[in-house]
Scaffold this motif. Structure first.
Motif, PDB file in Angstrom:
ATOM      1  N   ARG A 199      -8.792 -33.823 -61.527  1.00 32.97           N
ATOM      2  CA  ARG A 199      -8.877 -35.021 -60.703  1.00 32.97           C
ATOM      3  C   ARG A 199      -7.551 -35.243 -59.988  1.00 32.97           C
ATOM      4  NH1 ARG A 199     -11.595 -39.900 -63.705  1.00 32.97           N
ATOM      5  NH2 ARG A 199      -9.467 -40.631 -63.574  1.00 32.97           N
ATOM      6  N   PRO A 200      -7.571 -35.952 -58.840  1.00 38.32           N
ATOM      7  CA  PRO A 200      -6.324 -36.150 -58.089  1.00 38.32           C
ATOM      8  C   PRO A 200      -5.199 -36.769 -58.900  1.00 38.32           C
ATOM      9  CG  PRO A 200      -8.199 -36.749 -56.739  1.00 38.32           C
ATOM     10  CD  PRO A 200      -8.740 -36.471 -58.124  1.00 38.32           C
ATOM     11  N   ASP A 201      -5.496 -37.754 -59.751  1.00 38.73           N
ATOM     12  CA  ASP A 201      -4.437 -38.381 -60.540  1.00 38.73           C
ATOM     13  C   ASP A 201      -3.874 -37.421 -61.581  1.00 38.73           C
ATOM     14  OD1 ASP A 201      -6.899 -38.486 -61.872  1.00 38.73           O
ATOM     15  OD2 ASP A 201      -6.355 -40.254 -63.039  1.00 38.73           O
ATOM     16  N   GLN A 202      -4.768 -36.676 -62.253  1.00 42.84           N
ATOM     17  CA  GLN A 202      -4.319 -35.733 -63.269  1.00 42.84           C
ATOM     18  C   GLN A 202      -3.537 -34.583 -62.632  1.00 42.84           C
ATOM     19  OE1 GLN A 202      -7.487 -34.053 -65.604  1.00 42.84           O
ATOM     20  NE2 GLN A 202      -6.094 -32.947 -66.980  1.00 42.84           N
ATOM     21  N   ALA A 203      -4.011 -34.108 -61.484  1.00 40.83           N
ATOM     22  CA  ALA A 203      -3.331 -33.001 -60.809  1.00 40.83           C
ATOM     23  C   ALA A 203      -1.929 -33.414 -60.366  1.00 40.83           C
ATOM     24  CB  ALA A 203      -4.155 -32.543 -59.603  1.00 40.83           C
ATOM     25  N   ALA A 204      -1.805 -34.610 -59.799  1.00 41.51           N
ATOM     26  CA  ALA A 204      -0.491 -35.085 -59.350  1.00 41.51           C
ATOM     27  C   ALA A 204       0.458 -35.243 -60.530  1.00 41.51           C
ATOM     28  CB  ALA A 204      -0.638 -36.408 -58.603  1.00 41.51           C
ATOM     29  N   ARG A 205      -0.058 -35.790 -61.613  1.00 42.67           N
ATOM     30  CA  ARG A 205       0.777 -36.015 -62.802  1.00 42.67           C
ATOM     31  C   ARG A 205       1.266 -34.681 -63.371  1.00 42.67           C
ATOM     32  NH1 ARG A 205       0.260 -36.548 -68.408  1.00 42.67           N
ATOM     33  NH2 ARG A 205       1.422 -38.281 -69.318  1.00 42.67           N
ATOM     34  N   GLU A 206       0.362 -33.736 -63.553  1.00 40.62           N
ATOM     35  CA  GLU A 206       0.744 -32.454 -64.133  1.00 40.62           C
ATOM     36  C   GLU A 206       1.647 -31.662 -63.188  1.00 40.62           C
ATOM     37  OE1 GLU A 206      -2.506 -30.171 -65.636  1.00 40.62           O
ATOM     38  OE2 GLU A 206      -3.260 -31.805 -66.890  1.00 40.62           O
ATOM     39  N   ALA A 207       1.380 -31.757 -61.888  1.00 43.35           N
ATOM     40  CA  ALA A 207       2.224 -31.049 -60.918  1.00 43.35           C
ATOM     41  C   ALA A 207       3.666 -31.541 -61.009  1.00 43.35           C
ATOM     42  CB  ALA A 207       1.680 -31.239 -59.505  1.00 43.35           C
ATOM     43  N   PHE A 208       3.840 -32.840 -61.223  1.00 41.67           N
ATOM     44  CA  PHE A 208       5.201 -33.374 -61.362  1.00 41.67           C
ATOM     45  C   PHE A 208       5.844 -32.888 -62.653  1.00 41.67           C
ATOM     46  CE2 PHE A 208       8.302 -36.437 -62.861  1.00 41.67           C
ATOM     47  CZ  PHE A 208       9.099 -36.624 -61.736  1.00 41.67           C
ATOM     48  N   LEU A 209       5.122 -32.984 -63.765  1.00 42.59           N
ATOM     49  CA  LEU A 209       5.686 -32.638 -65.064  1.00 42.59           C
ATOM     50  C   LEU A 209       6.036 -31.154 -65.158  1.00 42.59           C
ATOM     51  CD1 LEU A 209       3.426 -34.754 -67.459  1.00 42.59           C
ATOM     52  CD2 LEU A 209       5.811 -35.191 -66.834  1.00 42.59           C
ATOM     53  N   ILE A 210       5.242 -30.309 -64.511  1.00 45.32           N
ATOM     54  CA  ILE A 210       5.511 -28.874 -64.538  1.00 45.32           C
ATOM     55  C   ILE A 210       6.498 -28.487 -63.444  1.00 45.32           C
ATOM     56  CG2 ILE A 210       4.473 -26.584 -64.263  1.00 45.32           C
ATOM     57  CD1 ILE A 210       1.874 -27.794 -65.400  1.00 45.32           C
ATOM     58  N   GLY A 211       6.342 -29.085 -62.272  1.00 47.39           N
ATOM     59  CA  GLY A 211       7.168 -28.702 -61.135  1.00 47.39           C
ATOM     60  C   GLY A 211       8.606 -29.183 -61.224  1.00 47.39           C
ATOM     61  N   ARG A 212       8.822 -30.336 -61.848  1.00 50.26           N
ATOM     62  CA  ARG A 212      10.185 -30.882 -61.914  1.00 50.26           C
ATOM     63  C   ARG A 212      11.152 -29.930 -62.622  1.00 50.26           C
ATOM     64  NH1 ARG A 212      11.768 -36.439 -65.098  1.00 50.26           N
ATOM     65  NH2 ARG A 212      13.739 -36.901 -64.079  1.00 50.26           N
ATOM     66  N   PRO A 213      10.855 -29.444 -63.844  1.00 54.40           N
ATOM     67  CA  PRO A 213      11.783 -28.498 -64.480  1.00 54.40           C
ATOM     68  C   PRO A 213      11.837 -27.153 -63.762  1.00 54.40           C
ATOM     69  CG  PRO A 213       9.816 -28.801 -65.829  1.00 54.40           C
ATOM     70  CD  PRO A 213       9.761 -29.837 -64.763  1.00 54.40           C
ATOM     71  N   ALA A 214      10.748 -26.765 -63.090  1.00 44.03           N
ATOM     72  CA  ALA A 214      10.757 -25.496 -62.358  1.00 44.03           C
ATOM     73  C   ALA A 214      11.728 -25.556 -61.184  1.00 44.03           C
ATOM     74  CB  ALA A 214       9.350 -25.169 -61.868  1.00 44.03           C
ATOM     75  N   ILE A 215      11.690 -26.653 -60.440  1.00 36.35           N
ATOM     76  CA  ILE A 215      12.612 -26.811 -59.315  1.00 36.35           C
ATOM     77  C   ILE A 215      14.047 -26.955 -59.825  1.00 36.35           C
ATOM     78  CG2 ILE A 215      13.260 -28.335 -57.398  1.00 36.35           C
ATOM     79  CD1 ILE A 215      10.262 -28.908 -57.030  1.00 36.35           C
TER      80      ILE A 215
END
Length: 267
Positions: A199-215
């Protein structure tokens, strides 16, 4: 989990020179169970620190105190372009005579050195390979712009001797970095392959949690020469992070479009 303050800073850094409406910041914080009051308090504190600035009615962008940091961080997508062949020399910063009682100055100093891949060889003596374009003078400018004191000694160094060269080779966790490059690339690619089912909310949340340490991995990568690191694994990892970031931006735009939709945030 992010705080309201760190999440707002991350969103505005990602927006580069753009501005966010307060209602979107509130919606974003809501994904992490942060209240509207948390957002108000964070906005006040960030404005008082000069990290953000109000623009128009209910819009916020990065403030003057974040300008140089934003410039350094914002260049992460092209960071590999800074690397050049290494001739075996090092760049050094000597900070042993600088005060450690001024916590704000100490934090700025440590961040400036970390952002540029320095490791501590001896107390107060920080070293990195001289393999970045622009050399000593460019690095001097970047470090001072980020808050390193003008009295710090910055110089080019070589001919350390066999014993010290052996220590230099162990300053950076090269084997761990190589493993991290591969694991991070695989994690990002696996998540992207299944993200369309979220879902859009779950995707946005997970993208932040995974993407933040990756960046962050890219931003704080020491950019070591190929003599020290698996440069192919690093390049593949960084490319995966760029793809993930592009997809994450799209997912967050989709989430904001549905901010007023009748579904509730994921538990």
């Amino acid at each position: 989990m992010p705080t309201a303050k760190s999440l707002i800073q991350s969103l505005l850094l990602a927006a580069e020179d753009g501005a966010y409406p307060a209602r979107q910041l509130v919606a974003a914080c809501g994904l992490f169970k942060l209240t509207e009051n948390n957002v108000r308090v964070a906005l006040v504190r960030l404005q008082s620190e000069g990290m953000i600035a109000a623009e128009g009615r209910g819009f916020y962008r990065l403030g003057p105190a974040a300008a140089q940091l934003a410039q350094e961080i914002g260049a992460w997508r092209q960071v590999e372009a800074r690397i050049q062949p290494w001739d075996g020399h090092y760049l050094a910063v000597h900070c042993a005579g600088l005060s450690r009682s001024d916590r704000a100055a100490l934090q700025r100093r440590q961040q400036a050195l970390s952002l540029h891949g320095f490791a501590e060889l001896d107390k107060g003596l920080f070293i990195r390979p001289d393999n970045l374009k622009g050399g000593l003078e460019d690095l001097r400018h970047r470090l001072h712009a980020l808050g390193l004191e003008d009295t710090a000694l910055i110089f080019r160094a070589s001919s350390f001797g066999a014993a010290t060269e052996h220590r230099l080779a162990k300053l950076w966790p090269c084997a761990d970095l190589n493993t991290r490059y591969q694991e991070l690339r695989e994690q990002l690619e696996a998540w992207l392959a299944m993200s369309a089912r979220l879902r859009p909310d779950q995707a946005a949340r997970e993208a932040f949690l995974i993407g933040r340490p990756a960046i962050r991995q890219v931003i704080y990568d020491p950019l070591l020469p190929q003599e020290m690191i698996d440069s192919s694994a690093r390049a593949a990892c960084f490319e995966a992070v760029r793809r993930f970031d592009a997809a994450g931006r799209t997912l967050w735009l989709e989430f904001f479009r549905f901010t007023d939709a009748p579904w509730a945030p994921a538990p």
